[in-house]
Design an enzyme around this catalytic site. Structure first.
Site, mmCIF file in Angstrom:
data_model
loop_
_atom_site.group_PDB
_atom_site.id
_atom_site.type_symbol
_atom_site.label_atom_id
_atom_site.label_comp_id
_atom_site.label_asym_id
_atom_site.label_seq_id
_atom_site.Cartn_x
_atom_site.Cartn_y
_atom_site.Cartn_z
ATOM 1 N N ASP A 63 0.847 -1.199 0.000
ATOM 2 C CA ASP A 63 0.000 0.000 0.000
ATOM 3 C C ASP A 63 0.877 1.241 0.000
ATOM 4 O O ASP A 63 2.015 1.205 0.486
ATOM 5 C CB ASP A 63 -0.845 0.074 1.284
ATOM 6 C CG ASP A 63 -1.985 -0.898 1.283
ATOM 7 O OD1 ASP A 63 -2.710 -0.958 0.296
ATOM 8 O OD2 ASP A 63 -2.146 -1.609 2.292
ATOM 9 N N TYR A 66 2.065 4.759 1.667
ATOM 10 C CA TYR A 66 2.064 5.269 3.035
ATOM 11 C C TYR A 66 0.796 6.092 3.247
ATOM 12 O O TYR A 66 0.321 6.769 2.340
ATOM 13 C CB TYR A 66 3.286 6.153 3.271
ATOM 14 C CG TYR A 66 4.612 5.428 3.192
ATOM 15 C CD1 TYR A 66 4.919 4.382 4.053
ATOM 16 C CD2 TYR A 66 5.578 5.812 2.263
ATOM 17 C CE1 TYR A 66 6.148 3.727 3.992
ATOM 18 C CE2 TYR A 66 6.811 5.171 2.189
ATOM 19 C CZ TYR A 66 7.091 4.125 3.059
ATOM 20 O OH TYR A 66 8.295 3.486 2.994
ATOM 21 N N PHE A 77 7.867 2.286 -1.058
ATOM 22 C CA PHE A 77 8.888 2.485 -0.027
ATOM 23 C C PHE A 77 9.477 3.894 0.007
ATOM 24 O O PHE A 77 10.206 4.238 0.929
ATOM 25 C CB PHE A 77 10.031 1.449 -0.157
ATOM 26 C CG PHE A 77 9.605 0.033 0.108
ATOM 27 C CD1 PHE A 77 9.435 -0.421 1.407
ATOM 28 C CD2 PHE A 77 9.351 -0.839 -0.934
ATOM 29 C CE1 PHE A 77 9.026 -1.724 1.661
ATOM 30 C CE2 PHE A 77 8.937 -2.148 -0.695
ATOM 31 C CZ PHE A 77 8.780 -2.594 0.609
ATOM 32 N N HIS A 121 10.194 -9.174 4.861
ATOM 33 C CA HIS A 121 9.910 -7.755 4.630
ATOM 34 C C HIS A 121 10.885 -6.907 5.459
ATOM 35 O O HIS A 121 11.280 -7.297 6.561
ATOM 36 C CB HIS A 121 8.462 -7.458 5.048
ATOM 37 C CG HIS A 121 7.951 -6.156 4.554
ATOM 38 N ND1 HIS A 121 8.206 -4.961 5.194
ATOM 39 C CD2 HIS A 121 7.193 -5.843 3.466
ATOM 40 C CE1 HIS A 121 7.632 -3.974 4.528
ATOM 41 N NE2 HIS A 121 7.006 -4.482 3.478
#
Length: 223
Positions: A65, A67, A78, A188
């Site tokens: 998703d 932020y 990211f 992750h």
């Protein structure tokens, strides 16, 4: 949702934009914006595609998703715009880069546009989110669109390095022809899981090694 999509991607994904699920997604977003703040801004929703044309994709880093806090999302997984604090997952990515890439200096910003401009597709599976509500736009149609993007890269291109971090991203491996592409998986980079296999994965140097084996310029990971 005014769609501003780079021409090479539009040639590949244009038919998707006309499908019923995308029309329903547009209606959802219009209604959502009446009641809530939605990130990223409309002109940045397709930022990943617009910075990294279809024929120039050499590496894919898949996120889930955007932020969801103020000012963070700008359409690249990211990454955050200049002047915004570095999120924890990206801080861990920088830590891994510092141990993996000789001479890498941990930046004081989180803007990864320089990667996108070198052929790193920074793609989130879901391209919008309601402010302060993680996962709020999942299951509304974006995943079908971004899955199609991954499948088309798999089918039409060769030798792309896919970096799949965490269970959600690893599930996307089913869309990728492993005989044509390189798939690297790890935990992750989130603080909750980075110590369980992200740190030490050396994906950044491994990606460059795969590119160099094909005569492709390696990524300059310094941002």
């Amino acid at each position: 949702m005014s769609v501003q999509l780079e021409s090479s991607w539009k040639a590949v994904l244009g038919p998707e934009l006309e499908k019923a699920y995308m029309r329903e997604l547009k209606q959802f977003l219009v209604a959502e914006k009446r009641e809530h703040t939605v990130y990223p801004p409309g002109n940045l929703i397709f930022n990943a595609f617009n910075h990294t044309p279809f024929d120039e994709v050499n590496v894919v880093i898949l996120g889930q998703d955007p932020y969801h806090n103020v000012g963070q999302a700008h359409g690249l997984s990211f990454s955050v715009p200049p002047g915004v604090g570095i999120p924890p997952s990206l801080r861990n990515m920088y830590q891994e880069l510092a141990t993996d890439i000789p001479g890498f200096r941990i930046p004081d910003h989180g803007d990864l546009t320089a990667w996108a401009n070198q052929g790193v597709l920074l793609l989130n599976a879901t391209l919008t989110v309601r402010a302060h509500t993680a996962g709020s736009h999942q299951g509304k149609g974006w995943e079908a669109f971004t899955d199609k993007a991954i499948a088309e890269l798999s089918a039409r291109r060769q030798g792309i390095v896919f970096l799949l971090w965490g269970r959600y991203a690893k599930n996307k491996a089913a869309l990728i022809d492993h005989r044509r592409h390189h798939i690297l998986t790890a935990a992750h980079p989130s603080p909750f899981s980075a110590a369980n296999g992200f740190f030490g994965c050396k994906h950044f140097s491994k990606a460059n090694a795969f590119l160099e084996q094909q005569g492709i310029e390696p990524i300059d990971w310094q941002v």
